[in-house]
Design a protein around this motif. Structure first.
Motif, PDB file in Angstrom:
ATOM      1  N   ASP A  99      95.570  -8.096  55.910  1.00  0.00           N
ATOM      2  CA  ASP A  99      96.012  -8.166  54.510  1.00  0.00           C
ATOM      3  C   ASP A  99      94.988  -8.874  53.628  1.00  0.00           C
ATOM      4  O   ASP A  99      94.748  -8.471  52.484  1.00  0.00           O
ATOM      5  CB  ASP A  99      97.364  -8.890  54.413  1.00  0.00           C
ATOM      6  N   LEU A 100      94.372  -9.924  54.169  1.00  0.00           N
ATOM      7  CA  LEU A 100      93.380 -10.668  53.393  1.00  0.00           C
ATOM      8  C   LEU A 100      92.112  -9.845  53.189  1.00  0.00           C
ATOM      9  O   LEU A 100      91.499  -9.889  52.115  1.00  0.00           O
ATOM     10  CB  LEU A 100      93.048 -11.996  54.084  1.00  0.00           C
ATOM     11  N   LEU A 101      91.704  -9.088  54.207  1.00  0.00           N
ATOM     12  CA  LEU A 101      90.532  -8.217  54.076  1.00  0.00           C
ATOM     13  C   LEU A 101      90.742  -7.195  52.952  1.00  0.00           C
ATOM     14  O   LEU A 101      89.870  -6.993  52.103  1.00  0.00           O
ATOM     15  CB  LEU A 101      90.254  -7.488  55.392  1.00  0.00           C
ATOM     16  N   LEU A 102      91.910  -6.570  52.955  1.00  0.00           N
ATOM     17  CA  LEU A 102      92.202  -5.551  51.949  1.00  0.00           C
ATOM     18  C   LEU A 102      92.343  -6.176  50.558  1.00  0.00           C
ATOM     19  O   LEU A 102      91.874  -5.615  49.563  1.00  0.00           O
ATOM     20  CB  LEU A 102      93.458  -4.775  52.337  1.00  0.00           C
ATOM     21  N   ALA A 103      92.971  -7.344  50.493  1.00  0.00           N
ATOM     22  CA  ALA A 103      93.127  -8.027  49.205  1.00  0.00           C
ATOM     23  C   ALA A 103      91.784  -8.463  48.626  1.00  0.00           C
ATOM     24  O   ALA A 103      91.634  -8.585  47.410  1.00  0.00           O
ATOM     25  CB  ALA A 103      94.040  -9.245  49.364  1.00  0.00           C
ATOM     26  N   ALA A 104      90.798  -8.675  49.521  1.00  0.00           N
ATOM     27  CA  ALA A 104      89.471  -9.101  49.074  1.00  0.00           C
ATOM     28  C   ALA A 104      88.616  -7.927  48.608  1.00  0.00           C
ATOM     29  O   ALA A 104      87.473  -8.118  48.185  1.00  0.00           O
ATOM     30  CB  ALA A 104      88.755  -9.848  50.200  1.00  0.00           C
ATOM     31  N   GLY A 105      89.167  -6.712  48.690  1.00  0.00           N
ATOM     32  CA  GLY A 105      88.455  -5.550  48.177  1.00  0.00           C
ATOM     33  C   GLY A 105      87.808  -4.665  49.219  1.00  0.00           C
ATOM     34  O   GLY A 105      87.156  -3.670  48.874  1.00  0.00           O
ATOM     35  N   PHE A 106      88.009  -4.994  50.488  1.00  0.00           N
ATOM     36  CA  PHE A 106      87.466  -4.132  51.533  1.00  0.00           C
ATOM     37  C   PHE A 106      88.383  -2.924  51.748  1.00  0.00           C
ATOM     38  O   PHE A 106      89.597  -3.016  51.563  1.00  0.00           O
ATOM     39  CB  PHE A 106      87.271  -4.920  52.836  1.00  0.00           C
ATOM     40  N   VAL A 107      87.780  -1.807  52.124  1.00  0.00           N
ATOM     41  CA  VAL A 107      88.499  -0.539  52.253  1.00  0.00           C
ATOM     42  C   VAL A 107      88.593  -0.159  53.725  1.00  0.00           C
ATOM     43  O   VAL A 107      87.601  -0.183  54.450  1.00  0.00           O
ATOM     44  CB  VAL A 107      87.767   0.576  51.464  1.00  0.00           C
ATOM     45  N   TRP A 108      89.799   0.191  54.156  1.00  0.00           N
ATOM     46  CA  TRP A 108      90.042   0.551  55.561  1.00  0.00           C
ATOM     47  C   TRP A 108      89.348   1.864  55.906  1.00  0.00           C
ATOM     48  O   TRP A 108      89.473   2.842  55.183  1.00  0.00           O
ATOM     49  CB  TRP A 108      91.546   0.674  55.781  1.00  0.00           C
ATOM     50  N   ASP A 109      88.596   1.869  57.004  1.00  0.00           N
ATOM     51  CA  ASP A 109      87.880   3.071  57.426  1.00  0.00           C
ATOM     52  C   ASP A 109      87.768   3.061  58.948  1.00  0.00           C
ATOM     53  O   ASP A 109      87.164   2.156  59.520  1.00  0.00           O
ATOM     54  CB  ASP A 109      86.484   3.109  56.797  1.00  0.00           C
ATOM     55  N   GLU A 110      88.362   4.062  59.578  1.00  0.00           N
ATOM     56  CA  GLU A 110      88.340   4.129  61.037  1.00  0.00           C
ATOM     57  C   GLU A 110      87.198   4.986  61.585  1.00  0.00           C
ATOM     58  O   GLU A 110      86.933   4.973  62.781  1.00  0.00           O
ATOM     59  CB  GLU A 110      89.685   4.663  61.565  1.00  0.00           C
ATOM     60  N   GLU A 111      86.517   5.716  60.718  1.00  0.00           N
ATOM     61  CA  GLU A 111      85.486   6.654  61.174  1.00  0.00           C
ATOM     62  C   GLU A 111      84.087   6.050  61.122  1.00  0.00           C
ATOM     63  O   GLU A 111      83.335   6.130  62.097  1.00  0.00           O
ATOM     64  CB  GLU A 111      85.532   7.937  60.319  1.00  0.00           C
ATOM     65  N   ALA A 112      83.735   5.473  59.983  1.00  0.00           N
ATOM     66  CA  ALA A 112      82.374   4.938  59.829  1.00  0.00           C
ATOM     67  C   ALA A 112      82.396   3.655  59.004  1.00  0.00           C
ATOM     68  O   ALA A 112      81.805   3.575  57.927  1.00  0.00           O
ATOM     69  CB  ALA A 112      81.478   5.979  59.179  1.00  0.00           C
ATOM     70  N   PRO A 113      83.066   2.615  59.494  1.00  0.00           N
ATOM     71  CA  PRO A 113      83.118   1.362  58.734  1.00  0.00           C
ATOM     72  C   PRO A 113      81.776   0.634  58.768  1.00  0.00           C
ATOM     73  O   PRO A 113      80.962   0.845  59.677  1.00  0.00           O
ATOM     74  CB  PRO A 113      84.190   0.555  59.468  1.00  0.00           C
ATOM     75  N   ASP A 114      81.571  -0.216  57.778  1.00  0.00           N
ATOM     76  CA  ASP A 114      80.385  -1.071  57.757  1.00  0.00           C
ATOM     77  C   ASP A 114      80.567  -2.272  58.687  1.00  0.00           C
ATOM     78  O   ASP A 114      79.586  -2.801  59.215  1.00  0.00           O
ATOM     79  CB  ASP A 114      80.130  -1.570  56.334  1.00  0.00           C
ATOM     80  N   TYR A 115      81.826  -2.677  58.847  1.00  0.00           N
ATOM     81  CA  TYR A 115      82.146  -3.834  59.686  1.00  0.00           C
ATOM     82  C   TYR A 115      83.305  -3.495  60.620  1.00  0.00           C
ATOM     83  O   TYR A 115      84.246  -2.816  60.218  1.00  0.00           O
ATOM     84  CB  TYR A 115      82.597  -5.032  58.838  1.00  0.00           C
ATOM     85  N   VAL A 116      83.220  -4.023  61.840  1.00  0.00           N
ATOM     86  CA  VAL A 116      84.377  -4.054  62.733  1.00  0.00           C
ATOM     87  C   VAL A 116      84.683  -5.523  62.994  1.00  0.00           C
ATOM     88  O   VAL A 116      83.823  -6.272  63.477  1.00  0.00           O
ATOM     89  CB  VAL A 116      84.109  -3.323  64.062  1.00  0.00           C
ATOM     90  N   VAL A 117      85.884  -5.933  62.633  1.00  0.00           N
ATOM     91  CA  VAL A 117      86.295  -7.328  62.798  1.00  0.00           C
ATOM     92  C   VAL A 117      87.369  -7.390  63.875  1.00  0.00           C
ATOM     93  O   VAL A 117      88.355  -6.653  63.826  1.00  0.00           O
ATOM     94  CB  VAL A 117      86.848  -7.900  61.480  1.00  0.00           C
TER      95      VAL A 117
END
Length: 256
Positions: A99-117
């Motif tokens: 929830d905090l990641l999304l609230a901070a402006g990051f966009v969910w992406d399961e195919e080609a994300p820039d970050y995996v946390v």
């Protein structure tokens, strides 16, 4: 010396699971009375600062602002913003992270994300690991929220975020960037947040491997309180001594 601010662990220091540590409550209230800035620095990524704030108030009668709670989730977000690789993310974790990641402006992406946390996830599945593995293989930055291999519970020592991260490290043959205690990232960010220098703050905690090591490894004085994880009998054989060791937070003198 007299410290101008305090970085404080929560579980084992201010409370123990669901059990209050009365000296912890008195310690926080004395900080408030003296108008000394403090920041709770926790590796827990399953709860948001607001949830931790509510829990402190309802369960332990400790009343603090949400801004005084700095989780490994927040430190992860601060790190990702500094890294500037993009805004696409995939995460293994719970609401206190996602929830905090999304609230901070990051966009969910399961195919080609820039970050995996990867953080603690009580509902982790093989499929979540599979998505994360493939994304890291494609070049996503692999971030581990904290290295804790176990978490103490009423059932015993359960797998922590570090155990899930180790699974991913094996699957991807890629070393993660760790954020939480005792790593430099969370401590550097915490010192920035409290607005003081490393020399002016004291790291307070019950766990030598995370809390005290985070001080020792990052040039911050440390106070080990023997109310939780590290037992008194272990103190003489610790590889590097904490700056201070006390049995209870009631023993601490703020004007020393």
């Amino acid at each position: 010396m007299t410290y101008k601010g305090y970085l404080i662990d929560l579980d084992g220091t201010i409370y123990r699971g669901s059990e209050p540590i009365p000296a912890g409550k008195r310690f926080v209230e004395e900080l408030q009375r003296c108008n000394l800035p403090f920041l709770f620095v926790t590796n827990n990524t399953t709860r948001s600062p607001e949830t931790v704030q509510e829990r402190l108030a309802k369960m332990f009668d400790i009343h603090v602002a949400a801004e005084t709670i700095y989780t490994a989730s927040l430190a992860t977000i601060d790190y990702m913003k500094d890294a500037g690789r993009g805004n696409k993310v995939y995460a293994i974790g719970e609401a206190g992270l996602i929830d905090l990641l999304l609230a901070a402006g990051f966009v969910w992406d399961e195919e080609a994300p820039d970050y995996v946390v990867v953080g603690l996830d009580n509902d982790v599945t093989y499929e979540k690991f599979a998505i994360a593995t493939l994304a890291i293989q494609k070049g996503a930055m692999f971030i581990g929220t904290n290295p804790d291999k176990n978490i103490p519970t009423e059932r015993g020592l359960m797998p922590g975020a570090g155990a899930l991260i180790a699974f991913m490290e094996t699957a991807t043959q890629t070393k993660p960037i760790f954020i939480g205690k005792p790593e430099a990232v969370i401590m550097e960010k915490a010192v920035q947040r409290i607005g003081l220098s490393k020399e002016e703050v004291l790291m307070v905690g019950d766990n030598y491997e995370t809390d005290i090591r985070s001080g020792i490894n990052n040039g911050i004085d440390s106070l080990l309180v023997l109310s939780g994880f590290t037992p008194k009998e272990a103190v003489p054989s610790l590889p590097v001594a904490p700056t201070f060791v006390i049995d209870s937070l009631d023993e601490w003198e703020f004007d020393r």
